[in-house]
Design a protein around this motif. Sequence first.
Motif, PDB file in Angstrom:
ATOM      1  N   MET A  71      48.218  23.961  27.589  1.00  0.00           N
ATOM      2  CA  MET A  71      47.522  22.955  26.783  1.00  0.00           C
ATOM      3  C   MET A  71      46.082  23.329  26.487  1.00  0.00           C
ATOM      4  O   MET A  71      45.621  23.217  25.360  1.00  0.00           O
ATOM      5  CB  MET A  71      47.522  21.596  27.511  1.00  0.00           C
ATOM      6  N   ASP A  72      45.343  23.705  27.524  1.00  0.00           N
ATOM      7  CA  ASP A  72      43.932  24.002  27.314  1.00  0.00           C
ATOM      8  C   ASP A  72      43.715  25.461  26.936  1.00  0.00           C
ATOM      9  O   ASP A  72      42.619  25.851  26.546  1.00  0.00           O
ATOM     10  CB  ASP A  72      43.115  23.646  28.571  1.00  0.00           C
ATOM     11  N   GLY A  73      44.760  26.262  27.085  1.00  0.00           N
ATOM     12  CA  GLY A  73      44.707  27.634  26.611  1.00  0.00           C
ATOM     13  C   GLY A  73      44.166  28.625  27.627  1.00  0.00           C
ATOM     14  O   GLY A  73      43.318  28.297  28.451  1.00  0.00           O
ATOM     15  N   ALA A  74      44.692  29.864  27.519  1.00  0.00           N
ATOM     16  CA  ALA A  74      44.281  30.919  28.429  1.00  0.00           C
ATOM     17  C   ALA A  74      42.793  31.212  28.295  1.00  0.00           C
ATOM     18  O   ALA A  74      42.114  31.504  29.273  1.00  0.00           O
ATOM     19  CB  ALA A  74      45.090  32.181  28.160  1.00  0.00           C
ATOM     20  N   GLU A  75      42.269  31.086  27.078  1.00  0.00           N
ATOM     21  CA  GLU A  75      40.855  31.409  26.850  1.00  0.00           C
ATOM     22  C   GLU A  75      39.950  30.501  27.677  1.00  0.00           C
ATOM     23  O   GLU A  75      38.974  30.946  28.268  1.00  0.00           O
ATOM     24  CB  GLU A  75      40.497  31.267  25.360  1.00  0.00           C
ATOM     25  N   TRP A  76      40.311  29.205  27.711  1.00  0.00           N
ATOM     26  CA  TRP A  76      39.527  28.271  28.516  1.00  0.00           C
ATOM     27  C   TRP A  76      39.739  28.527  30.003  1.00  0.00           C
ATOM     28  O   TRP A  76      38.795  28.590  30.777  1.00  0.00           O
ATOM     29  CB  TRP A  76      39.898  26.825  28.188  1.00  0.00           C
ATOM     30  N   PHE A  77      41.008  28.701  30.380  1.00  0.00           N
ATOM     31  CA  PHE A  77      41.345  28.881  31.789  1.00  0.00           C
ATOM     32  C   PHE A  77      40.574  30.071  32.368  1.00  0.00           C
ATOM     33  O   PHE A  77      40.092  30.026  33.498  1.00  0.00           O
ATOM     34  CB  PHE A  77      42.857  29.095  31.927  1.00  0.00           C
ATOM     35  N   LYS A  78      40.451  31.111  31.567  1.00  0.00           N
ATOM     36  CA  LYS A  78      39.771  32.328  32.006  1.00  0.00           C
ATOM     37  C   LYS A  78      38.304  32.109  32.329  1.00  0.00           C
ATOM     38  O   LYS A  78      37.693  32.885  33.057  1.00  0.00           O
ATOM     39  CB  LYS A  78      39.851  33.379  30.892  1.00  0.00           C
ATOM     40  N   THR A  79      37.711  31.060  31.727  1.00  0.00           N
ATOM     41  CA  THR A  79      36.283  30.842  31.973  1.00  0.00           C
ATOM     42  C   THR A  79      36.037  30.249  33.352  1.00  0.00           C
ATOM     43  O   THR A  79      34.917  30.242  33.838  1.00  0.00           O
ATOM     44  CB  THR A  79      35.662  29.882  30.920  1.00  0.00           C
ATOM     45  N   ILE A  80      37.089  29.731  33.993  1.00  0.00           N
ATOM     46  CA  ILE A  80      36.938  29.131  35.310  1.00  0.00           C
ATOM     47  C   ILE A  80      37.224  30.190  36.366  1.00  0.00           C
ATOM     48  O   ILE A  80      38.222  30.900  36.271  1.00  0.00           O
ATOM     49  CB  ILE A  80      37.943  27.965  35.510  1.00  0.00           C
ATOM     50  N   GLY A  81      36.377  30.278  37.368  1.00  0.00           N
ATOM     51  CA  GLY A  81      36.659  31.203  38.460  1.00  0.00           C
ATOM     52  C   GLY A  81      35.825  32.460  38.413  1.00  0.00           C
ATOM     53  O   GLY A  81      34.779  32.512  37.777  1.00  0.00           O
ATOM     54  N   THR A  82      36.298  33.484  39.138  1.00  0.00           N
ATOM     55  CA  THR A  82      35.540  34.723  39.244  1.00  0.00           C
ATOM     56  C   THR A  82      36.211  35.812  38.417  1.00  0.00           C
ATOM     57  O   THR A  82      37.219  35.563  37.754  1.00  0.00           O
ATOM     58  CB  THR A  82      35.464  35.189  40.709  1.00  0.00           C
ATOM     59  N   GLU A  83      35.663  37.003  38.498  1.00  0.00           N
ATOM     60  CA  GLU A  83      36.142  38.076  37.637  1.00  0.00           C
ATOM     61  C   GLU A  83      37.642  38.329  37.790  1.00  0.00           C
ATOM     62  O   GLU A  83      38.362  38.450  36.820  1.00  0.00           O
ATOM     63  CB  GLU A  83      35.349  39.355  37.955  1.00  0.00           C
ATOM     64  N   LYS A  84      38.091  38.390  39.039  1.00  0.00           N
ATOM     65  CA  LYS A  84      39.506  38.730  39.244  1.00  0.00           C
ATOM     66  C   LYS A  84      40.370  37.551  39.655  1.00  0.00           C
ATOM     67  O   LYS A  84      41.591  37.658  39.700  1.00  0.00           O
ATOM     68  CB  LYS A  84      39.620  39.831  40.297  1.00  0.00           C
ATOM     69  N   SER A  85      39.738  36.437  40.020  1.00  0.00           N
ATOM     70  CA  SER A  85      40.507  35.260  40.416  1.00  0.00           C
ATOM     71  C   SER A  85      40.139  34.114  39.485  1.00  0.00           C
ATOM     72  O   SER A  85      39.025  33.618  39.524  1.00  0.00           O
ATOM     73  CB  SER A  85      40.199  34.862  41.857  1.00  0.00           C
ATOM     74  N   LYS A  86      41.076  33.735  38.631  1.00  0.00           N
ATOM     75  CA  LYS A  86      40.781  32.707  37.633  1.00  0.00           C
ATOM     76  C   LYS A  86      41.298  31.347  38.081  1.00  0.00           C
ATOM     77  O   LYS A  86      42.276  31.248  38.803  1.00  0.00           O
ATOM     78  CB  LYS A  86      41.433  33.076  36.302  1.00  0.00           C
ATOM     79  N   GLY A  87      40.655  30.326  37.559  1.00  0.00           N
ATOM     80  CA  GLY A  87      41.135  28.966  37.803  1.00  0.00           C
ATOM     81  C   GLY A  87      40.633  28.381  39.101  1.00  0.00           C
ATOM     82  O   GLY A  87      39.540  28.712  39.573  1.00  0.00           O
ATOM     83  N   THR A  88      41.438  27.533  39.687  1.00  0.00           N
ATOM     84  CA  THR A  88      41.031  26.797  40.887  1.00  0.00           C
ATOM     85  C   THR A  88      42.007  27.077  42.027  1.00  0.00           C
ATOM     86  O   THR A  88      43.048  27.681  41.821  1.00  0.00           O
ATOM     87  CB  THR A  88      41.070  25.287  40.616  1.00  0.00           C
ATOM     88  N   LYS A  89      41.636  26.626  43.219  1.00  0.00           N
ATOM     89  CA  LYS A  89      42.556  26.728  44.351  1.00  0.00           C
ATOM     90  C   LYS A  89      42.515  25.423  45.134  1.00  0.00           C
ATOM     91  O   LYS A  89      41.450  24.867  45.371  1.00  0.00           O
ATOM     92  CB  LYS A  89      42.162  27.901  45.257  1.00  0.00           C
TER      93      LYS A  89
END
Lengths: 119, 596
Positions: free
Chosen positions: B334-352
């Motif tokens: 829904m929010d798209g990979a482009e947005w998701f990629k902005t969250i997190g660190t260089e090699k670990s994206k998103g949340t935990k």
Amino acid sequence: MAKALDVIKKKRAEAVGKIISKGYLSTKRVYVGMATCEIAAGSEEVMEVFRDAVKQKGLTDVYLSQKGCAGRCNLEPTVEVIEQGKNPVRYGQVDKQKAAEIIERHIKNGEVIEEWVID
Amino acid sequence: MAYEYAITICDGTGCIQKGVRNLRQALDDELAKHQLTDKVKINLSGCLGMCDKGPVIVVNPGYTIYGNLVKDDITEIVTEHLIKGNPIARLAIQEDFMYNRFFRVFGDAKFFGKQMRIALRNCGIIDPDSIDDYLALRGYEALAKVLTDMTPADVVEEVKKSGLRGRGGAGFPTGLKWDFTAKQQANEKFVICNADEGDPGAFMDRSAIEGDPHTVLEGMIIGGYAIGAKKGMIYIRAEYPLAIKRLEKAIKQARANGLLGNNILETDFNFDIEIRLGAGAFVCGEETALIRSIEGRRGMPRPRPPYPSVSGLFGKPTLINNVETWANIPVVIMDGAEWFKTIGTEKSKGTKVFALAGKVVNTGLIEVPMGTTLRQIVYDIGGGIPNGKQFKAVQTGGPSGGCLPADYLDTPVDYESLAKAGSIMGSGGMIVIDEDSCMVDIAKFFLEFTQNESCGKCTPCREGTRRMFEILTRITEGKGKAGDIENLQRLGNMIIKSSLCGLGQSAPNPVLSTIKNFREEYEEHIHNKKCRAGVCANLISYTITDKCIGCGACKRVCPTNAITGSAKNKHTINQDKCVKCGMCFETCKFDAITKL
């Protein structure tokens, strides 16, 4: 053939309609946490108090619902009161007595019981 | 204090660079000027994911998001919005990310400030028994989008691009896994949700399913579409009865709404999900053991390759992901990979998601952007250590992970950084340990668990963990010998190298990491027969000092009648009879009993 996106839009509209018909637009919405952890902490009893209040004492204009765990393990059971146009109020470690008091003081008289509020 | 407005200020890196902290000052000044300080509550949040529109602040109630702010705007917000009650349309921005829903309801509470909820976005918001609630919050829209606008290859590409990695612990790139499985040619394929959550103290998957079962189903259906599977299975432990009940109900509702079964959303895509119950064996969380268990065989791992993406359930290509991974999928779409990629660190994206437990004020279920530091989790979200005690360590990754001491508090939470520090991300257990805990005892606790749960297939794991447990038991009983530490290290490294599956490969971690970071505690146990935390019963003794006034309270509570003495005279403890239960120590009101 209708597109899947159109189908889901229709379904969503129906769902919203159903939620509204259950009283969602009431001035006060009350949510009781009902995950395993909350139930273990005693939320079923709390839910019962609210259910009875809505049914028997003719508490009107209240939408009562359960919810999952928001993550406040040490403060469970939690009860949330949302009024239109106001900041939501969350109560922690609610038991039967507290629930009854929340109904009397907050739901009926609009008083936020500060000392039980989760900040 | 009853406040009228709650203002959340984004204190993420992007907004800080754009000067949000100067705005904070301006806001404080402005509020003071109008005597509003008491009526407005200010919260700092972590990155709100709107960096391109920063600096961002959110005003509640009403959930007005103001973006691209400069100092003068603050004056206007205070006078127009806060005092006169007119939100300023010119400054408001419209962002409708999926996670915003959660923030809209909980954004004013400090506990949630540094959090960002993607997988748990609906948990604690909706009625989990109601598909209507889920649909109303754009539920199943990701599925509809996929079925309308995207080919299966597009979906795989989007997941790949998002950088999402497996949330079960190992962190394998999810998109690659999907790609491998999608590329296999077979007459039948399967999708599996691994809900066999077994780490002691972990409850992320249970809460996610109990709070929002439909998001898991939606993720799985999208996965099925992407790889060309028609059947999905959820493997969940039988000891999660409420989660199972809610899943069953959700599946029934989804079928009734044409979201599972034949011709999903009036397309020609067919997919259905069934639940398989696990009997609670820890090893069945390992994917090949899990698959065997579903097949009706004894749950034991097998060598890989072939990986399940090639030969999985009943020998067919199988896509297996953890609950939390599946719950991320609808948001990625829904929010798209482009947005998701902005969250997190260089090699670990998103949340935990983490289950925060142990010696911390706010125990709870949290979800934070990757890159949040352990310090922020323990102190900002967790509220620090209760009762004025000293922080000692934080344990991540449960029985497969390690203990990190205070020096590592500034480690950002992501797969690489935690591994580098000597622990692992794991599935999300996080236990805070204070000075009252003995590190040898903690290592023993985890090892006892893994040696019980070893399936027995590999000798190093079956026998080795047993031997390690015996050595640790000896050390905690005060019978440790020189060379024990070296033996533990040798055994541990050997088990890691020669075990087949993740259970054995990680079982020695709690021991090795505590030896690395708390070696002095092991040495004290072995050489000085001392347990500094006062946990190991054989290494402590209670004595009564001259402060004793002879009240007799300790004598009355002692279960073994080890305390003697007459009234108003100093009492004594018979060490031969004492079982070190600590009752006298707890009872004494005069601090006259010491624990050494």
